[in-house]
Every structure is written in C-alpha cells, then in structure tokens.
Design a protein around this motif. Structure first.
Motif, PDB file in Angstrom:
ATOM      1  N   ASN A 177       0.886  -1.313  -0.168  1.00  0.00           N
ATOM      2  CA  ASN A 177       0.126  -0.009   0.095  1.00  0.00           C
ATOM      3  C   ASN A 177       0.763   1.193  -0.180  1.00  0.00           C
ATOM      4  O   ASN A 177       0.445   2.371   0.555  1.00  0.00           O
ATOM      5  CB  ASN A 177      -0.827   0.085   1.365  1.00  0.00           C
ATOM      6  CG  ASN A 177      -2.044  -1.061   0.990  1.00  0.00           C
ATOM      7  OD1 ASN A 177      -3.079  -0.727   0.353  1.00  0.00           O
ATOM      8  ND2 ASN A 177      -1.652  -2.399   1.786  1.00  0.00           N
ATOM      9  N   ARG A 179       2.035   3.093  -2.305  1.00  0.00           N
ATOM     10  CA  ARG A 179       1.530   4.205  -3.374  1.00  0.00           C
ATOM     11  C   ARG A 179       0.120   4.817  -2.894  1.00  0.00           C
ATOM     12  O   ARG A 179       0.085   6.072  -2.662  1.00  0.00           O
ATOM     13  CB  ARG A 179       1.498   3.832  -4.687  1.00  0.00           C
ATOM     14  CG  ARG A 179       1.229   5.089  -5.717  1.00  0.00           C
ATOM     15  CD  ARG A 179       0.663   4.397  -7.097  1.00  0.00           C
ATOM     16  NE  ARG A 179      -0.626   4.211  -6.895  1.00  0.00           N
ATOM     17  CZ  ARG A 179      -1.782   4.738  -6.847  1.00  0.00           C
ATOM     18  NH1 ARG A 179      -1.640   6.092  -6.699  1.00  0.00           N
ATOM     19  NH2 ARG A 179      -2.932   4.287  -6.865  1.00  0.00           N
ATOM     20  N   ARG A 180      -0.780   3.711  -2.707  1.00  0.00           N
ATOM     21  CA  ARG A 180      -2.216   4.468  -2.137  1.00  0.00           C
ATOM     22  C   ARG A 180      -2.337   4.800  -0.968  1.00  0.00           C
ATOM     23  O   ARG A 180      -3.203   5.595  -0.539  1.00  0.00           O
ATOM     24  CB  ARG A 180      -3.046   3.172  -2.572  1.00  0.00           C
ATOM     25  CG  ARG A 180      -4.377   3.480  -2.389  1.00  0.00           C
ATOM     26  CD  ARG A 180      -5.509   2.242  -2.448  1.00  0.00           C
ATOM     27  NE  ARG A 180      -6.975   2.411  -2.452  1.00  0.00           N
ATOM     28  CZ  ARG A 180      -7.923   1.676  -2.278  1.00  0.00           C
ATOM     29  NH1 ARG A 180      -7.445   0.462  -2.058  1.00  0.00           N
ATOM     30  NH2 ARG A 180      -9.089   2.054  -2.441  1.00  0.00           N
ATOM     31  N   LYS A 181      -1.558   4.292   0.119  1.00  0.00           N
ATOM     32  CA  LYS A 181      -1.779   4.714   1.492  1.00  0.00           C
ATOM     33  C   LYS A 181      -2.912   3.859   2.173  1.00  0.00           C
ATOM     34  O   LYS A 181      -3.737   3.433   1.555  1.00  0.00           O
ATOM     35  CB  LYS A 181      -1.702   5.884   1.984  1.00  0.00           C
ATOM     36  CG  LYS A 181      -0.651   6.760   1.133  1.00  0.00           C
ATOM     37  CD  LYS A 181       0.686   6.121   1.310  1.00  0.00           C
ATOM     38  CE  LYS A 181       1.961   7.383   0.880  1.00  0.00           C
ATOM     39  NZ  LYS A 181       3.328   6.561   0.948  1.00  0.00           N
ATOM     40  N   PRO A 352      -1.420  10.112  -0.856  1.00  0.00           N
ATOM     41  CA  PRO A 352      -0.331   9.678  -1.863  1.00  0.00           C
ATOM     42  C   PRO A 352       0.087  10.857  -2.789  1.00  0.00           C
ATOM     43  O   PRO A 352      -0.541  12.140  -3.002  1.00  0.00           O
ATOM     44  CB  PRO A 352      -1.470   9.088  -2.970  1.00  0.00           C
ATOM     45  CG  PRO A 352      -2.510   8.580  -1.973  1.00  0.00           C
ATOM     46  CD  PRO A 352      -2.725   9.926  -0.925  1.00  0.00           C
ATOM     47  N   GLN A 355      -1.555  12.677  -5.581  1.00  0.00           N
ATOM     48  CA  GLN A 355      -2.857  13.200  -5.519  1.00  0.00           C
ATOM     49  C   GLN A 355      -2.697  14.653  -5.225  1.00  0.00           C
ATOM     50  O   GLN A 355      -1.793  15.091  -4.448  1.00  0.00           O
ATOM     51  CB  GLN A 355      -3.693  12.397  -4.618  1.00  0.00           C
ATOM     52  CG  GLN A 355      -4.271  11.256  -4.902  1.00  0.00           C
ATOM     53  CD  GLN A 355      -5.277  10.491  -4.250  1.00  0.00           C
ATOM     54  OE1 GLN A 355      -5.575  11.125  -3.145  1.00  0.00           O
ATOM     55  NE2 GLN A 355      -5.343   9.170  -4.439  1.00  0.00           N
ATOM     56  N   ARG A 366     -10.268   6.715   0.902  1.00  0.00           N
ATOM     57  CA  ARG A 366      -8.852   6.363   0.499  1.00  0.00           C
ATOM     58  C   ARG A 366      -8.378   5.098   1.313  1.00  0.00           C
ATOM     59  O   ARG A 366      -8.581   4.975   2.576  1.00  0.00           O
ATOM     60  CB  ARG A 366      -7.806   7.597   0.897  1.00  0.00           C
ATOM     61  CG  ARG A 366      -6.261   7.345   0.414  1.00  0.00           C
ATOM     62  CD  ARG A 366      -5.537   8.245   1.216  1.00  0.00           C
ATOM     63  NE  ARG A 366      -6.108   9.881   0.903  1.00  0.00           N
ATOM     64  CZ  ARG A 366      -6.501  10.486   1.907  1.00  0.00           C
ATOM     65  NH1 ARG A 366      -6.576   9.835   2.854  1.00  0.00           N
ATOM     66  NH2 ARG A 366      -6.889  11.496   1.539  1.00  0.00           N
ATOM     67  N   GLY A 367      -7.698   4.301   0.752  1.00  0.00           N
ATOM     68  CA  GLY A 367      -6.801   3.141   1.207  1.00  0.00           C
ATOM     69  C   GLY A 367      -7.924   1.965   1.462  1.00  0.00           C
ATOM     70  O   GLY A 367      -9.019   2.077   1.181  1.00  0.00           O
TER      71      GLY A 367
END
Length: 368
Positions: A177, A179-181, A352, A355, A366-367
């Motif tokens: 995760n 990149r996406r967080k 991220p 973004q 998110r996430g």
C-alpha cells in the motif's frame, strides 16, 4: 530471520551472550539430564521424570505435525506451512549443527536462544500476540511433506510451532500500500492492535526488544499480532542488567544504540517508529547507513519527518513515544488510551504523492 546486509542488524544473531541466567541454568540442567538418561538407562528414574516434566509444558508430539512448503528462509533455518493436530500452523525449523561449521559453544548459545524464546512465548495469551502452540528440541520424529513423499529431518533439528496467520507480515502489507496509503481508521486500528499487545507484554514484565513491522503478523481479519520473541527477555529489576545493541536499524532507541542501560521504554520508542511507518507506508531513513543513523539519532535527535497532513492527535503520539528521554515516553497502556481517544470519522490519512494536496486529507474512501 532477517538477512544481514549493509546497514542492517539481524536480530537473531545479537546479544546471545547476555541471555537470562535463569534460562541458561534451565537449559544446562535439562540437557544434562537428557544426556545422562541416554548414557545410563538404568539411572535414577526420578531424575529422568523431572527432566521430562520440565519440557511437558511446551513440548509437541512430533507424530501429530505435518510440515509442508517453505514460507521464508534464513541463515539458521526456515519457516514452513504446516498442520498440527488438525490445525493450520507455521513451523520454524532451526538447524544449528549444519555440516559441522559451528562450534559446540555457538550451538549451545543458539539453543539457549531457542529455549529463551520458548520460555517467554508459551506463557502468553492475548489476542494481539501470536499464539504459541508448542516446540520440540532435537526430535528425531520430524518429517517434511513433499510432492515426492516424506523427508526425514536430522535429530539436531529444533522447531517452534505457532498459529498460522494468512495475512503475512505487516511490513509486506505496508509495502503493498506504499502508493495508495491506508485509510486513517485502518492506521489507528492497527496501531491499537500493536499497542495493546505491547501493553500486555509489559504487564507480564516482558520487553520485546525488536519491535518492528516485520515482526508483526496479520490474521485474516487484518488484526495485528506480535511475533518473534527471539530476543525478548524478562525485564531486569536492575536496569544496568539490560544493555547492548539489540534490535533493528531504524527502530532502536537512542539509549540502546548508545549501549546504555534500558528498559521497556525501548519498545515504546520502536512503537513510535512503527506508527509513523503505518501512517506513511514507508521506511524510516532508507538512504542512511547504520553508522549514519546511529550518530544522527543519538547526537542530532534525528526522527522520521511527520507529514503535514497527519492529524495532530496522531503526530503527538509519535513524538511522545520517540522522545530522546525514556522517562518522558508514555507507558504502553497510556498509548492505548491516547489512540482510543482519536476521532477517525473525519479522515486524516496520508495523502498519496500523486494526488492533489488540497482537502484530500479527509477523503474517507482512501486506502483499503
């Protein structure tokens, strides 16, 4: 079972000489009794029974263990999938006498570390601590199941059997995760899992000494569980009895890096680094060598940079946990209370890099 490479400390090779005196005596007594029993079959039965009783608390029945494919490899052995008495398990196999390359003293130290891990782990019972099932030391009844049948293991093989956690290491989950967080509520929940597990260990007078995301495992519901007690020890009543660089680069408290006396607060420091890592899904100090990190953490108060989008409530927990003064760090039960008080309903997760840096701090989806 971390590999040793430039800039890293492998925890399973550190501090073996300073194992608890009590555990060393236990190891010596148990192995002496076992040796005498083999040499003198007709010797005093009471002594033999006493040796057996000492190991009954944690010894497994090898005939109930099926060892399958490899999950991970390390210098001293491998971790396998397995089944014990019908239950899915992870099996840590250790071979210390391979090809005669290690001295008797080295093997004795490694066996002492094994006994230490077992002695610490088998007494623990908490939802955020990996469940210990059993172990065996030098059993001749171990077999590995392969496509071509069963392969017998040498009698010097020892193993630890624990519950199998399908989610793998927390470190791997964070990397996936990167990149996406992670959603803010996920970060706080994982932090609560870890803090509750550490609070429990400290209540049992156990200092883990190698708190890092690689030593935390996830079950199928993404609950975090503490694992790997290879360098854990019962907290000494005299702080000067606990010294030496024990831990892993990036997570070690200044007093540990310095070789100064330390206590359970070294785990609190490491937790602060883990909390930052969970929030950022990144590694602390990726571009610095061991010597650079050691010098900067101790002399320049180097810490990971907290992102501006991080809510103050969470940032405050990080800063308090990694305070240079151990006495100023909170106890783990206080950390649990601080995390429980955080409101996750408005978001606050890491943004991220690709973004917009605007109001996306509060995007609830998110996430994972």
């Amino acid at each position: 079972m971390e590999k040793s490479s430039d800039g890293f400390v492998r925890a399973d090779q550190i501090d073996l000489k300073s194992l608890d005196e009590q555990l060393e005596k236990h190891l010596s007594r148990a192995w002496t009794m076992e040796k005498n029993k083999k040499k003198q079959p007709d010797s005093d039965s009471t002594t033999a029974e006493a040796a057996t009783r000492q190991r009954q608390e944690w010894e497994i029945d090898p005939s109930k263990l099926i060892i399958k494919g490899v999950l991970a490899r390390g210098t001293f052995g491998t971790v396998h999938r397995g089944v014990y008495d019908g239950q899915d398990v992870a099996v840590k196999l250790l071979d210390w006498g391979e090809e005669g390359h290690r001295t008797d003293a080295e093997i004795a130290s490694l066996r002492a570390a094994f006994t230490q891990e077992v002695a610490v782990w088998h007494k623990l019972d908490h939802p955020n601590v990996t469940k210990f099932i059993g172990a065996t030391m030098g059993s001749s009844g171990l077999n590995i199941q392969t496509e071509n049948g069963q392969i017998g293991m040498p009698s010097n093989i020892c193993c630890v059997v624990v519950e199998y956690l399908p989610g793998g290491a927390l470190k791997s989950y964070l990397i996936k995760n990167r990149r996406r967080k992670l959603a803010f509520k996920v970060v706080v929940q994982m932090a609560l899992d870890l803090s509750r597990g550490l609070s429990y260990l400290h209540s049992q007078k156990i200092v883990h000494r190698d708190v890092k995301t690689e030593n935390m495992l996830l079950d199928k519901t993404r609950t975090v569980k503490i694992a790997d007690f290879g360098v854990a020890r019962v907290e000494a009543s005299n702080p000067s009895d606990m010294t030496g660089e024990t831990g892993t680069l990036g997570y070690m408290a200044p007093e540990v890096l310095n070789g100064s006396p330390y206590n359970r607060k070294c785990d609190v420091y490491s937790f602060g680094i883990c909390l930052w890592e969970m929030y950022c899904c990144d590694m602390p100090y990726p571009d610095l060598s061991f010597s650079e990190v050691t010098s900067a953490v101790v002399r320049q108060n180097l810490r990971p940079e907290i992102p501006r989008c991080c809510p103050g409530s969470l940032a405050n927990v990080m800063k308090r946990c990694w305070d240079a003064n151990p006495d100023k760090r909170p106890e783990m039960d206080e950390v649990v209370s601080m995390l429980e008080a955080i409101d996750t309903s408005k978001g606050g997760g890491m943004i991220p890099l690709d973004q917009n840096q605007g109001c996306l701090c509060f995007r609830k989806y998110r996430g994972p």
